[in-house]
Design an enzyme around this catalytic site. Structure first.
Site, PDB file in Angstrom:
ATOM      1  N   HIS A  34      -3.692  -1.454  -0.797  1.00  0.00           N
ATOM      2  CA  HIS A  34      -4.071  -0.086  -1.153  1.00  0.00           C
ATOM      3  C   HIS A  34      -3.025   0.521  -2.098  1.00  0.00           C
ATOM      4  O   HIS A  34      -3.357   1.141  -3.096  1.00  0.00           O
ATOM      5  CB  HIS A  34      -4.169   0.729   0.143  1.00  0.00           C
ATOM      6  CG  HIS A  34      -4.736   2.100  -0.038  1.00  0.00           C
ATOM      7  ND1 HIS A  34      -5.038   2.916   1.022  1.00  0.00           N
ATOM      8  CD2 HIS A  34      -5.043   2.809  -1.155  1.00  0.00           C
ATOM      9  CE1 HIS A  34      -5.522   4.081   0.566  1.00  0.00           C
ATOM     10  NE2 HIS A  34      -5.533   4.041  -0.743  1.00  0.00           N
TER      11      HIS A  34
ATOM     12  N   ASP B 233       0.132   1.489   2.277  1.00  0.00           N
ATOM     13  CA  ASP B 233      -0.300   0.296   3.006  1.00  0.00           C
ATOM     14  C   ASP B 233      -0.714  -0.832   2.056  1.00  0.00           C
ATOM     15  O   ASP B 233      -1.141  -0.559   0.940  1.00  0.00           O
ATOM     16  CB  ASP B 233      -1.465   0.639   3.960  1.00  0.00           C
ATOM     17  CG  ASP B 233      -2.635   1.332   3.272  1.00  0.00           C
ATOM     18  OD1 ASP B 233      -2.412   2.165   2.384  1.00  0.00           O
ATOM     19  OD2 ASP B 233      -3.793   1.025   3.635  1.00  0.00           O
TER      20      ASP B 233
ATOM     21  N   GLU C 142      -9.829  -2.665   6.638  1.00  0.00           N
ATOM     22  CA  GLU C 142      -8.819  -1.909   7.375  1.00  0.00           C
ATOM     23  C   GLU C 142      -8.294  -2.763   8.531  1.00  0.00           C
ATOM     24  O   GLU C 142      -9.059  -3.207   9.390  1.00  0.00           O
ATOM     25  CB  GLU C 142      -9.425  -0.609   7.934  1.00  0.00           C
ATOM     26  CG  GLU C 142      -9.635   0.468   6.898  1.00  0.00           C
ATOM     27  CD  GLU C 142      -8.341   1.248   6.574  1.00  0.00           C
ATOM     28  OE1 GLU C 142      -7.280   0.911   7.151  1.00  0.00           O
ATOM     29  OE2 GLU C 142      -8.424   2.177   5.744  1.00  0.00           O
TER      30      GLU C 142
HETATM   31 ZN   LIG Z   1      -5.278   2.295   2.945  1.00  0.00          ZN
END
Ligand SMILES: [Zn+2]
Length: 484
Positions: free
Chosen positions: A194, A204, A152
């Site tokens: 993603h 994203d 992330e």
């Molecule tokens: Zn994501």
């Protein structure tokens, strides 16, 4: 009546088109319970108090992270991931937090989150915190969780400024390390956003993420415990002429983003004398200059990145290779270079190592190489032919790696940048871009190439000389952020 019916069919067909893409089955059959449950919770939804940019980063547990360059292991709440739930390692997934570093760490520690990721990364400096062990199944990509490691990245999909150079560099190292550790191929089929996995509702990392730059950096990393080098014949150094006014740069960043000592403008018609040229890296080549072969000063006299479109020709590694050279590590392991002068040493412990290089018809050369815990080291060693007038012996050019993530600028151990020699390059993309002067890193085309060697430190005579990691790339802190 015929007309309306046909029209309806047309509409249905059109609607079905995007559905086909989304309906693609996952790469693996989902495991028990994977199609329902917390894996599907939208992890970008969190209580507003977690979206405070001034939150303090929670303390780490003190346990060692799996990834050696992570600052710590700060475990997600055990209810937010599946212990030991990884089935196979097929993907590294690039995410965007849609939030902040500290807030995301805190949220993953909240049992109410029902989401997690293996690693989280800060935008400004690329700091990495591990939150889920690599063997455990983090909840970040729904029914692909059993096959995917997740990173992330701090920031917002639709805002510029979050995907900093520091983020790309740090993330590329982390991704490459994960690939090496878990046998994940270094390719865009396995290093994905993603949005690219099936059955996702997220977008994203979005169009602002520069995949070409990212993949070039991933390929460029020298794996842990390896030394990648190239041995060249200095008397055959390439002469490359610039076809336009261009920049020699310390990193792949846009020249406008670089401080004056990290960029050097070179007029059209300038001849550069080059010992080694890397493969295409996001439209650039990393050039290792011969002594006096660069018009630039400081570290850029030894190594720099140039926009390929501004160079008349390229430097063929096979044409510069010191044929028949052999390399000896620490007086023990000896291996021969390949037809392009390359060698790869593996299983090298952290710390200082001596390399001796010899070849028939050449003065001996060598280098001291300081190998960091990660990444490995890269260097270019130039040998002088016997009778060439330079009786000082070969000089070594130790690769200046990007150095430590913490940005101290003090390479923890030499380190070279990588050479990606061990990986097949994707083909081409950047060729035809109309970027001028190498100023801009053209956003968004295909993927990068393999990287080659880079570096440069003139050797000290004779024989073994100290090679200093000269270029500390990408350490400069720069705030390009839209917030704060
Ligand atoms: Zn994501």
């Amino acid at each position: 009546m015929q007309g309306p019916r046909s029209a309806r069919w047309t509409v249905l067909a059109a609607l079905a088109v995007p559905g086909v893409a989304w309906a693609e089955p996952p790469a693996h059959p989902p495991g028990p319970g994977e199609l329902v449950g917390p894996d599907y919770v939208d992890h970008h939804q969190r209580p507003p108090e977690y979206d405070d940019p001034n939150l303090v980063v929670p303390p780490s547990s003190g346990a060692d992270p799996d990834y050696p360059l992570a600052v710590g292991f700060t475990p997600a709440d055990p209810s937010n991931y599946t212990n030991g739930g990884i089935v196979s390692y097929d993907y590294v997934v690039v995410h965007t937090m849609q939030g902040y570093y500290a807030g995301s760490i805190s949220w993953f520690q909240n049992p109410a989150a029902n989401v997690s990721a293996h690693y989280v990364m800060r935008s400004a400096d690329g700091e990495v915190t591990q939150m889920v062990r690599d063997d455990d199944r983090a909840w970040h990509v729904g029914n692909s969780n059993s096959y995917a490691l997740g990173i992330e990245h701090e920031g917002f999909v639709a805002e510029t400024g979050w995907y900093t150079w520091e983020t790309y560099l740090s993330s590329a190292r982390l991704t490459r390390w994960l690939c090496e550790q878990h046998g994940i191929p270094v390719s865009r089929d396995h290093i994905v956003g993603h949005v690219e996995l099936p059955n996702q509702t997220h977008t994203d990392p979005g169009p602002l993420w520069d995949w070409e730059l990212y993949m070039a950096l991933v390929r460029d990393v020298v794996p842990q415990g390896e030394i990648h080098g190239v041995v060249v014949d200095r008397s055959r150094a390439c002469e490359l002429t610039t076809t336009a006014s261009t920049w020699i740069k310390a990193t792949l960043e846009d020249a406008a983003e670089l401080a004056d000592d990290q960029r050097c403008q070179v007029p059209a018609g300038t001849t550069l004398r080059v010992l080694h040229q890397s493969p295409d890296m996001a439209g650039h080549a990393r050039l290792s200059f011969d002594t006096g072969g660069s018009p630039c000063a400081g570290a850029l006299a030894q190594e720099g990145y140039a926009w390929l479109g501004d160079l008349e020709t390229s430097c063929d590694p096979a044409a510069v290779a010191a044929e028949g050279a052999s390399v000896t590590l620490d007086g023990t392991t000896t291996l021969d270079v390949d037809g392009e002068g390359r060698f790869v040493l593996g299983g090298v412990a952290q710390g200082q190592h001596g390399l001796e290089v010899s070849a028939d018809g050449f003065l001996d050369g060598g280098a001291m190489v300081d190998v960091a815990v990660y990444p490995g080291a890269r260097l270019v060693i130039a040998l002088d032919p016997v009778g060439s007038g330079d009786e000082t012996g070969g000089s070594e050019d130790t690769g200046g790696d990007e150095g430590p993530i913490d940005g101290t600028g003090d390479p923890p151990g030499g380190t070279g940048m990588t050479s990606g020699d061990d990986l097949p390059a994707d083909d081409d993309p950047s060729a035809g871009s109309e970027d001028e002067g190498g100023r801009a890193l053209p956003p968004g085309f295909g993927e990068g190439e393999d990287a080659g060697c880079g570096c440069a430190q003139r050797g000290r005579p004779p024989g073994l000389a100290w090679g200093f990691p000269l270029l500390v790339l990408g350490l400069r802190r720069r705030s390009r952020r839209g917030r704060n």
